[in-house]
Write a protein that holds these residues in place. Structure first.
Motif, PDB file in Angstrom:
ATOM      1  N   LEU A   3       0.841  -1.189   0.000  1.00 23.94           N
ATOM      2  CA  LEU A   3       0.000   0.000   0.000  1.00 23.94           C
ATOM      3  C   LEU A   3       0.878   1.241   0.000  1.00 23.94           C
ATOM      4  CD1 LEU A   3      -2.587  -0.911   2.812  1.00 23.94           C
ATOM      5  CD2 LEU A   3      -2.727  -1.442   0.378  1.00 23.94           C
ATOM      6  N   VAL A   4       0.595   2.191  -0.866  1.00 29.64           N
ATOM      7  CA  VAL A   4       1.294   3.476  -0.859  1.00 29.64           C
ATOM      8  C   VAL A   4       0.434   4.464  -0.073  1.00 29.64           C
ATOM      9  CG1 VAL A   4       2.219   5.383  -2.218  1.00 29.64           C
ATOM     10  CG2 VAL A   4       2.392   3.028  -3.076  1.00 29.64           C
ATOM     11  N   ILE A   5       0.967   4.915   1.051  1.00 31.11           N
ATOM     12  CA  ILE A   5       0.264   5.863   1.924  1.00 31.11           C
ATOM     13  C   ILE A   5       1.172   7.073   2.118  1.00 31.11           C
ATOM     14  CG2 ILE A   5      -0.874   6.223   4.129  1.00 31.11           C
ATOM     15  CD1 ILE A   5      -2.163   3.995   2.572  1.00 31.11           C
ATOM     16  N   ASP A   6       0.706   8.264   1.781  1.00 31.72           N
ATOM     17  CA  ASP A   6       1.565   9.428   1.941  1.00 31.72           C
ATOM     18  C   ASP A   6       0.744  10.683   2.202  1.00 31.72           C
ATOM     19  OD1 ASP A   6       0.569  10.222  -0.565  1.00 31.72           O
ATOM     20  OD2 ASP A   6       2.255   9.315  -1.634  1.00 31.72           O
ATOM     21  N   ILE A   7       1.416  11.804   2.160  1.00 31.91           N
ATOM     22  CA  ILE A   7       0.839  13.077   2.561  1.00 31.91           C
ATOM     23  C   ILE A   7      -0.280  13.534   1.626  1.00 31.91           C
ATOM     24  CG2 ILE A   7       2.226  14.747   1.257  1.00 31.91           C
ATOM     25  CD1 ILE A   7       1.745  14.688   5.090  1.00 31.91           C
ATOM     26  N   ARG A   8      -0.400  12.904   0.450  1.00 36.76           N
ATOM     27  CA  ARG A   8      -1.462  13.267  -0.479  1.00 36.76           C
ATOM     28  C   ARG A   8      -2.844  13.039   0.120  1.00 36.76           C
ATOM     29  NH1 ARG A   8      -0.469   9.551  -5.340  1.00 36.76           N
ATOM     30  NH2 ARG A   8       0.224   8.233  -3.621  1.00 36.76           N
ATOM     31  N   GLY A   9      -2.908  12.185   1.152  1.00 37.96           N
ATOM     32  CA  GLY A   9      -4.192  11.914   1.789  1.00 37.96           C
ATOM     33  C   GLY A   9      -4.753  13.081   2.562  1.00 37.96           C
ATOM     34  N   GLY A  10      -3.981  14.156   2.669  1.00 40.25           N
ATOM     35  CA  GLY A  10      -4.454  15.350   3.365  1.00 40.25           C
ATOM     36  C   GLY A  10      -4.813  15.056   4.809  1.00 40.25           C
ATOM     37  N   LYS A  11      -5.978  15.492   5.227  1.00 42.23           N
ATOM     38  CA  LYS A  11      -6.406  15.294   6.604  1.00 42.23           C
ATOM     39  C   LYS A  11      -6.569  13.808   6.935  1.00 42.23           C
ATOM     40  CE  LYS A  11      -8.667  19.786   7.165  1.00 42.23           C
ATOM     41  NZ  LYS A  11      -9.938  20.490   7.486  1.00 42.23           N
ATOM     42  N   PHE A  12      -6.862  12.988   5.907  1.00 44.29           N
ATOM     43  CA  PHE A  12      -6.999  11.557   6.140  1.00 44.29           C
ATOM     44  C   PHE A  12      -5.691  10.944   6.635  1.00 44.29           C
ATOM     45  CE2 PHE A  12     -10.438  12.040   2.905  1.00 44.29           C
ATOM     46  CZ  PHE A  12     -11.486  11.640   3.713  1.00 44.29           C
ATOM     47  N   PHE A  13      -4.546  11.582   6.267  1.00 44.48           N
ATOM     48  CA  PHE A  13      -3.244  11.038   6.648  1.00 44.48           C
ATOM     49  C   PHE A  13      -3.092  10.978   8.165  1.00 44.48           C
ATOM     50  CE2 PHE A  13       1.326  11.415   7.559  1.00 44.48           C
ATOM     51  CZ  PHE A  13       1.809  10.350   6.819  1.00 44.48           C
ATOM     52  N   ASP A  14      -3.757  11.863   8.882  1.00 46.06           N
ATOM     53  CA  ASP A  14      -3.653  11.895  10.337  1.00 46.06           C
ATOM     54  C   ASP A  14      -4.213  10.637  10.987  1.00 46.06           C
ATOM     55  OD1 ASP A  14      -2.501  14.410  10.170  1.00 46.06           O
ATOM     56  OD2 ASP A  14      -4.424  15.456  10.333  1.00 46.06           O
TER      57      ASP A  14
END
Length: 284
Positions: free
Chosen positions: A56-67
């Motif tokens: 899975l690629v998870i990064d800062i692009r998720g915006g508020k979801f990243f938190d």
């Protein structure tokens, strides 16, 4: 099941890493909202062997979801799902160059300087980087080299034996970002100031013999070997599958190369999985 979370700095090569993982047979999902990670893991693990490798690629692009990421990782642990974190990093200079070449906008600096976005992202990702099982510094890597590094970790390095990377470097070019252990050998006599040795490197017998003729050099190597022997079992116990040992001198050409070679040969003779790279050997 191999369950890998790919993350890291924007521009450090996460998209390329995902392509590499796909080539290695991983089922890859890009930019999944972190709050869905545990549910996705539950679905995959319930397939009973139908899916063996997931990235899975998870990064800062998720915006508020990243938190939500850290809470989701804790949920994975609470439910007994084993996972690994692959963190991709690069120097500020490299990241700025890549953004300028591609004319992309940094996700955290849409109206400001690229470096401000990089600094903000580093701050938000610091804790995640500390939790990473593997950190790859892509500053000086080509896509092909990144692919080989990932193959080594997730194919050849899939057994329980830790892979040890020995890296010599020069402090004037910066400490390697992916180093787990850093040893400074600038206290040793410097062949750079010996005219007949200056143009050679630690790979040449004349330089290595000069570096190792001093009592402090011999004593340091002995203590270094003992320390690494002591540490390896504990790193393996904690589930670390790659250990990067960086050895630095001023220019990265003489002393660090000599000591790195000695440590490499010592570990290789003991049957450890080990590789070596002299980052700055060719520098003047």
């Amino acid at each position: 099941m191999k369950f890998v979370i790919i993350t890291g700095l924007s521009g450090a090569g996460k998209s390329q890493a995902m392509k590499c993982m796909e080539d290695l047979g991983f089922y890859c999902v890009d930019n999944l909202p972190p709050i869905l990670i545990a549910k996705f893991a539950e679905l995959c693990f319930s397939k009973r062997g139908e899916i063996q490798k997931i990235a899975l690629v998870i990064d800062i692009r998720g915006g508020k979801f990243f938190d939500d990421l850290f809470e989701s990782l804790d949920e994975l642990t609470d439910k007994g799902y084993k996972y690994e974190i692959l963190f991709l990093d690069a120097s500020d200079q490299t990241l700025i160059k890549r953004f300028k070449e591609t004319r992309r906008v940094h996700p955290l600096s849409s109206e400001g300087r690229i470096i401000d976005g990089i600094n903000a992202e580093r701050e938000r990702l610091e804790y995640l980087k500390q939790r990473a099982n593997k950190i790859i510094d892509t500053s000086n890597m080509t896509p092909a080299q990144l692919k080989e590094e990932i193959k080594e970790v997730y194919i050849e390095g899939s057994n329980n034996n830790i892979m040890i990377s020995i890296l010599s470097f020069g402090f004037k070019k910066g400490i390697p970002l992916d180093a787990d252990l850093v040893f400074d050998v600038r206290f040793l006599p410097n062949p750079h100031y010996i005219p007949e040795l200056k143009e050679f490197t630690g790979n040449d017998k004349c330089v290595s013999e000069y570096v190792m003729k001093w009592p402090e050099s011999i004593e340091f190597v002995k203590k270094l070997n003992d320390l690494i022997d002591f540490l390896i079992p504990y790193y393996e116990r904690e589930g670390k599958f790659q250990l990067v040992i960086a050895i630095g001198c001023t220019g990265g050409k003489h002393r660090s190369v000599t000591i790195a070679n000695i440590l490499y040969n010592y570990l290789k003779d003991k049957g450890q999985r080990v590789k070596i790279n002299h980052r700055d050997e060719s520098m003047s």
